[in-house]
Each structure stands twice: as C-alpha cells, then as structure tokens.
Design an enzyme around this catalytic site. Structure first.
Site, PDB file in Angstrom:
ATOM      1  N   LEU A 132       0.853  -1.192   0.000  1.00 57.99           N
ATOM      2  CA  LEU A 132       0.000   0.000   0.000  1.00 57.99           C
ATOM      3  C   LEU A 132       0.894   1.249   0.000  1.00 57.99           C
ATOM      4  O   LEU A 132       0.768   2.127  -0.853  1.00 57.99           O
ATOM      5  CB  LEU A 132      -0.908  -0.038   1.241  1.00 57.99           C
ATOM      6  N   THR A 133       1.838   1.280   0.937  1.00 59.14           N
ATOM      7  CA  THR A 133       2.662   2.474   1.174  1.00 59.14           C
ATOM      8  C   THR A 133       3.521   2.837  -0.029  1.00 59.14           C
ATOM      9  O   THR A 133       4.040   1.963  -0.729  1.00 59.14           O
ATOM     10  CB  THR A 133       3.556   2.230   2.399  1.00 59.14           C
ATOM     11  N   PRO A 135       6.423   6.186  -1.517  1.00 62.03           N
ATOM     12  CA  PRO A 135       7.311   7.230  -0.987  1.00 62.03           C
ATOM     13  C   PRO A 135       6.539   8.459  -0.497  1.00 62.03           C
ATOM     14  O   PRO A 135       6.882   9.046   0.512  1.00 62.03           O
ATOM     15  CB  PRO A 135       8.202   7.575  -2.184  1.00 62.03           C
ATOM     16  N   PHE A 163       8.773   0.459   1.672  1.00 63.81           N
ATOM     17  CA  PHE A 163       8.649  -0.161   3.008  1.00 63.81           C
ATOM     18  C   PHE A 163       7.763  -1.413   2.965  1.00 63.81           C
ATOM     19  O   PHE A 163       6.915  -1.607   3.845  1.00 63.81           O
ATOM     20  CB  PHE A 163       8.078   0.835   4.036  1.00 63.81           C
ATOM     21  N   ARG A 251      -3.893  -5.107  12.556  1.00 63.76           N
ATOM     22  CA  ARG A 251      -3.268  -4.371  13.669  1.00 63.76           C
ATOM     23  C   ARG A 251      -3.215  -5.186  14.956  1.00 63.76           C
ATOM     24  O   ARG A 251      -2.237  -5.077  15.715  1.00 63.76           O
ATOM     25  CB  ARG A 251      -3.963  -3.016  13.864  1.00 63.76           C
ATOM     26  N   ILE A 346      17.467  -2.155  33.500  1.00 58.93           N
ATOM     27  CA  ILE A 346      17.723  -3.115  34.584  1.00 58.93           C
ATOM     28  C   ILE A 346      19.029  -3.879  34.343  1.00 58.93           C
ATOM     29  O   ILE A 346      19.752  -4.215  35.267  1.00 58.93           O
ATOM     30  CB  ILE A 346      16.504  -4.056  34.756  1.00 58.93           C
ATOM     31  N   GLU A 372       1.962  -0.433  10.132  1.00 57.62           N
ATOM     32  CA  GLU A 372       0.500  -0.666  10.070  1.00 57.62           C
ATOM     33  C   GLU A 372      -0.255   0.484  10.739  1.00 57.62           C
ATOM     34  O   GLU A 372      -1.267   0.290  11.410  1.00 57.62           O
ATOM     35  CB  GLU A 372       0.142  -2.036  10.627  1.00 57.62           C
ATOM     36  N   GLY A 373       0.263   1.684  10.516  1.00 61.83           N
ATOM     37  CA  GLY A 373      -0.312   2.900  11.086  1.00 61.83           C
ATOM     38  C   GLY A 373       0.475   3.316  12.310  1.00 61.83           C
ATOM     39  O   GLY A 373       0.609   2.558  13.258  1.00 61.83           O
TER      40      GLY A 373
HETATM   41  N1  COS Z   1     -12.004   0.641   8.992  1.00 60.80           N
HETATM   42  C1  COS Z   1     -13.052   0.670   8.153  1.00 60.80           C
HETATM   43  N2  COS Z   1     -13.391   1.755   7.442  1.00 60.80           N
HETATM   44  C2  COS Z   1     -12.639   2.849   7.582  1.00 60.80           C
HETATM   45  C3  COS Z   1     -11.525   2.895   8.439  1.00 60.80           C
HETATM   46  C4  COS Z   1     -11.222   1.722   9.152  1.00 60.80           C
HETATM   47  N3  COS Z   1     -10.173   1.658   9.990  1.00 60.80           N
HETATM   48  N4  COS Z   1     -10.975   4.118   8.383  1.00 60.80           N
HETATM   49  C5  COS Z   1     -11.707   4.820   7.515  1.00 60.80           C
HETATM   50  N5  COS Z   1     -12.694   4.052   7.024  1.00 60.80           N
HETATM   51  C6  COS Z   1     -13.731   4.452   6.050  1.00 60.80           C
HETATM   52  C7  COS Z   1     -14.534   5.601   6.624  1.00 60.80           C
HETATM   53  O1  COS Z   1     -15.633   5.132   7.380  1.00 60.80           O
HETATM   54  C8  COS Z   1     -14.966   6.317   5.384  1.00 60.80           C
HETATM   55  O2  COS Z   1     -16.082   5.632   4.821  1.00 60.80           O
HETATM   56  P1  COS Z   1     -17.309   6.460   4.172  1.00 60.80           P
HETATM   57  O3  COS Z   1     -16.703   7.195   3.030  1.00 60.80           O
HETATM   58  O4  COS Z   1     -18.253   5.366   3.778  1.00 60.80           O
HETATM   59  O5  COS Z   1     -17.785   7.365   5.258  1.00 60.80           O
HETATM   60  C9  COS Z   1     -13.803   6.155   4.438  1.00 60.80           C
HETATM   61  O6  COS Z   1     -13.111   4.984   4.885  1.00 60.80           O
HETATM   62  C10 COS Z   1     -12.868   7.327   4.440  1.00 60.80           C
HETATM   63  O7  COS Z   1     -12.472   7.579   5.763  1.00 60.80           O
HETATM   64  P2  COS Z   1     -11.665   8.849   6.197  1.00 60.80           P
HETATM   65  O8  COS Z   1     -12.290  10.079   5.578  1.00 60.80           O
HETATM   66  O9  COS Z   1     -11.481   8.801   7.664  1.00 60.80           O
HETATM   67  O10 COS Z   1     -10.273   8.583   5.460  1.00 60.80           O
HETATM   68  P3  COS Z   1      -8.903   9.397   5.484  1.00 60.80           P
HETATM   69  O11 COS Z   1      -8.409   9.506   4.104  1.00 60.80           O
HETATM   70  O12 COS Z   1      -9.055  10.649   6.301  1.00 60.80           O
HETATM   71  O13 COS Z   1      -7.907   8.393   6.225  1.00 60.80           O
HETATM   72  C11 COS Z   1      -7.032   7.043   7.989  1.00 60.80           C
HETATM   73  C12 COS Z   1      -8.254   7.671   7.343  1.00 60.80           C
HETATM   74  C13 COS Z   1      -6.023   8.068   8.406  1.00 60.80           C
HETATM   75  C14 COS Z   1      -7.552   6.303   9.207  1.00 60.80           C
HETATM   76  C15 COS Z   1      -6.397   6.033   6.983  1.00 60.80           C
HETATM   77  O14 COS Z   1      -5.828   6.718   5.891  1.00 60.80           O
HETATM   78  C16 COS Z   1      -5.329   5.179   7.622  1.00 60.80           C
HETATM   79  O15 COS Z   1      -5.630   4.184   8.271  1.00 60.80           O
HETATM   80  N6  COS Z   1      -4.052   5.546   7.412  1.00 60.80           N
HETATM   81  C17 COS Z   1      -2.952   4.759   7.905  1.00 60.80           C
HETATM   82  C18 COS Z   1      -2.541   3.811   6.828  1.00 60.80           C
HETATM   83  C19 COS Z   1      -1.576   2.832   7.357  1.00 60.80           C
HETATM   84  O16 COS Z   1      -1.817   2.192   8.376  1.00 60.80           O
HETATM   85  N7  COS Z   1      -0.466   2.686   6.664  1.00 60.80           N
HETATM   86  C20 COS Z   1       0.505   1.769   7.087  1.00 60.80           C
HETATM   87  C21 COS Z   1       1.001   1.038   5.918  1.00 60.80           C
HETATM   88  S1  COS Z   1       0.223  -0.438   5.652  1.00 60.80           S
HETATM   89  S2  COS Z   1       1.455  -1.688   6.556  1.00 60.80           S
END
Ligand code: COS
Length: 392
Positions: A132-133, A135, A163, A251, A346, A372-373
């Site tokens: 997913l990730t 640069p 990554f 997670r 320790i 994973e976030g």
């Molecule tokens: N589970 C299920 N649905 C989710 C969710 C989750 N954890 N987080 C968001 N959604 C859904 C929301 O409900 C929303 O749905 P609707 O459009 O139907 O309302 C939609 O996805 C968009 O959500 P939101 O507007 O909150 O999205 P953002 O773009 O603001 O991003 C975060 C939300 C920050 C939570 C998301 O981008 C994220 O998890 N980022 C971290 C990514 C990550 O972990 N990367 C690590 C690399 S993978 S190893």
C-alpha cells in the site's frame, strides 16, 4: 452516541487455544530463540524458520480448512504471533505478513481467487506481502499514486511501493493502485493480487533497519506490469475500503507481536534481577528495581488482556472494530517500547551490548509504534470513533 460494543468473550482461552499457544511457545523456545541473535546480526531472512513454521502448520493458521489451512480465528493467530515474538520479532513477522498479505483475499477475494492462491499460502510454499505504502503516501493511504490502467482483459500497473515487508521474498503481493483518478478520494483505488516475479517488476532497494533486521523491507517498482483483470480483488473503487478492513484485522497482529516482545524482555530482566548481585544482594531486591519489574509485568498483562478482548470484537465485525483494533495496537506498541527500555535499564551496561537479548528487543519494539499505522494514526482512528469527523 458512538456505537460501543460489549466485549463478547469471557477472558478465558479455549482448551484448543491454550494447547496451540503452548505448542508454539515450546517450538519458539527450542528452535527460534537460539537463532534470534544471529538473525538480527546477519540481517538475513530466516528461510529455516519459514520452513519450520510451515512444517508445523503455523503458517496455515489464518487460512480456511477447505484450502489447506487450519481456519484459526483472529485470537488464535495472535496467540501464535505473541509466542513467536517473545523469542524473535523477525520470525513472528513471517506469520504476521502471511496473514496481512492474504487479508484482502480473505476479505474480498472470489472463491476462484481463494482456491488459486490459498493452498500455497497455507503451506508456506508462497509468501505474501501487502503493498500500500509509497514514498509520498504513508499515513495518508488514500493519496497513493501507483496506477492501474485497463488494457483489454488485463491491467497495466505502474508505480513505486516503499517499506514493503517481505517484498523481496514474496510470490504474491496485494498491490493497491489508482484505477480512476477522477473518482472521489476514497473511490479511486482498487486492489490486485500480483504474482511475482513478473515482467516490469523490480526489487529496487532493501532498507537497512534499526530492528526486525532479518525481515526484508523492500522498495518495489512496477513498470507496466501486466495483471489479468481476473486478479483484481473486489470491485473497481473498493481498494481503500479493502485496505482499511485489512488493517483493522492486521493491527491486532502487531499488538500481539508487541506483547510478545514485552514479555520476552520482562522475562530476561526478571532473570537478570534475580541473578545479578550488587551491594551484597540481588538487584531485584532493591525497591527501585522491583518496582520497575512490577510495572513492566502489569503493563504487559494489561496490553495482553486488551488484545484478547479486542480480537473477538474485531472478528465479529462490530461497528467499532476499527476503534478496538487501534486501541490494542496503540497500548501494546507503547507498552513494548516502555518495557523493553526498562529492561535495558535493569541490565545496566550489559543491556547496551549485544551479548544479551534486551537491546535487540528494544530496537525491535520500536517498529510496533510505526508500522501498520503510526501511534498517531491509531489515536486519530480512536478519536474519530469518539467524536466523528469534524466536517460531518
Ligand atoms: N475501517 C473501516 N473503514 C474505515 C476505516 C477503518 N479503519 N478508516 C476509515 N474508514 C472508512 C470511513 O468510514 C470512510 O467511509 P465512508 O466514506 O463510507 O464514510 C472512508 O473509509 C474514508 O475515511 P476517512 O475520511 O477517515 O479517510 P482518510 O483519508 O481521512 O484516512 C485514515 C483515514 C487516516 C484512518 C487512513 O488513511 C489510515 O488508516 N491511514 C494509515 C494507513 C496505514 O496504516 N499505513 C501503514 C502502511 S500499511 S502496513
């Protein structure tokens, strides 16, 4: 009102889960712990541990029985991750990423797709990865740029992923790419199961890392990699939702890894505090050291109990599953960092040298606050569950 689910499970593990946990602990103590320091030192992917986990059906845990898996529930998978991580965090990633990479297929894969890939994933013949990730897109997952352009019965995928854990050893990668750049932000992405090696696919770089050093973290480039449309996972535009649903379920695996690392550090520090004598007594009998051990134990157990409670809530797909998933990863990751840092303390000077495992555990713990976030993203997920989106 925010939906707040009542935990379903009582906190006791089933007899099966206890047997599995103990069997994996014995395997990890006997066969994985003795390799941990060398894996860290050489930073080489431990093929022997992959074979060991495959032979003992540990890699089969996340997969359905009909495709050669064991059909373990989320908590069972987490119990196995925890016990492996207690011995070696790098080795626990072999199970974690096998699940992470396969989760899009478990969540949204068609029966044909599952039948095509699950048997080899369950036996560990093929390793999976999750891409997913990029640069320029980490926390902001929706802003990825990798493109998938339709070409007859195929898609052509182009872009860079960064990554990617096990990106250089995987044979099947869940790749997220933009299929419709003009769609609303969260409907732009689709998910593809990409078999590698493939023409146009390249492992561009391997990262040199602070911890989890035996687990290769790769930068991958895709230049017009041809993927059959039949390998798209879910519908076009479902990619972001699939990625989020995947992370909700993966997670807890990071939380389990963190609890395992913390437990390993607690056990090492306790043994040292019993044996090491200064001023004519065991250092553990100094109240300052005893209190540190007590806090480490209580915090590790608290993180573990939150994880065990969270797993069935997440598995049941409760409306606040994302909140539970983020909470257990947040608490366990911070606990692992604190407990391993205190374990080094320790050990004193001995904690800072490679002869004892706690400095490795401290370096390994750090990643659980990042991948994973990040912990900041976990807090954001929890806060949004409590408050809703400001612009709603
Ligand atoms: N589970 C299920 N649905 C989710 C969710 C989750 N954890 N987080 C968001 N959604 C859904 C929301 O409900 C929303 O749905 P609707 O459009 O139907 O309302 C939609 O996805 C968009 O959500 P939101 O507007 O909150 O999205 P953002 O773009 O603001 O991003 C975060 C939300 C920050 C939570 C998301 O981008 C994220 O998890 N980022 C971290 C990514 C990550 O972990 N990367 C690590 C690399 S993978 S190893």
């Amino acid at each position: 009102m925010i939906p707040v689910s009542t935990p379903h499970a009582d906190h006791r593990l089933t007899e099966e889960q206890v047997l599995l946990r103990d069997a994996v602990r014995e395997l990890a103590d006997a066969r994985i712990a003795p390799r941990a320091a060398e894996i860290d030192r050489t930073a080489e992917f431990p093929e022997d541990i992959r074979r060991l986990l495959a032979e003992h059906d540990v890699l089969a845990l996340p997969f359905p029985a009909e495709h050669g898996g064991v059909g373990g529930d989320l908590l069972t998978v987490c119990l196995a991750i925890e016990q492996i991580a207690r011995a070696c965090a790098t080795s626990s990633l072999i199970l974690m990423v096998q699940e992470l990479g396969a989760l899009p297929l478990l969540i949204a894969g068609s029966p044909e797709q599952q039948a095509r890939w699950f048997p080899d994933l369950a036996t560990g013949r093929t390793l999976a990865a999750f891409a997913l990730t990029e640069p320029e897109a980490g926390s902001d997952a929706a802003s990825i740029r990798t493109r998938a352009v339709r070409d007859g019965d195929d898609y052509l995928i182009s872009g860079t992923k960064r990554f990617i854990t096990h990106g250089s050893v995987a044979g099947l990668i869940s790749v997220f790419a933009v299929t419709d750049p003009d769609a609303p932000r969260h409907a732009r992405l689709s998910c593809f199961a990409v078999e590698v090696p493939a023409a146009g696919f390249r492992i561009a770089r391997l990262e040199h890392k602070m911890g989890i050093r035996g687990s290769p973290t790769a930068e991958l480039t895709f230049e017009n990699v041809r993927v059959p449309a039949a390998h798209r996972v879910g519908a076009e535009g479902d990619g972001f939702a699939i990625a989020m649903a995947t992370l909700d379920r993966s997670r807890p695996g990071v939380a389990a890894q963190a609890v395992g690392i913390a437990q390993g550090a607690l056990e090492a520090a306790t043994a040292h505090a019993r044996e090491r004598r200064q001023f004519g007594q065991r250092i553990g009998d100094f109240q300052m050291v005893g209190a540190m051990l007590a806090d480490m134990d209580a915090q590790t157990e608290a993180a573990r109990q939150l994880l065990y409670t969270a797993c069935p809530v997440i598995e049941a797909g409760e409306p606040d599953a994302a909140r539970w998933s983020a909470m257990c990863k947040l608490v366990a990751g911070d606990t692992a960092m604190r407990v391993t840092t205190d374990a080094v303390q320790i050990f004193g000077g001995y904690g800072y040298i490679g002869e004892f495992p706690v400095e490795r555990m401290m370096r390994d713990a750090k990643i659980t606050q990042l991948y994973e976030g990040t912990q900041q993203i976990q807090r954001l997920v929890i806060a949004r569950a409590l408050l809703g989106r400001g612009r709603d």
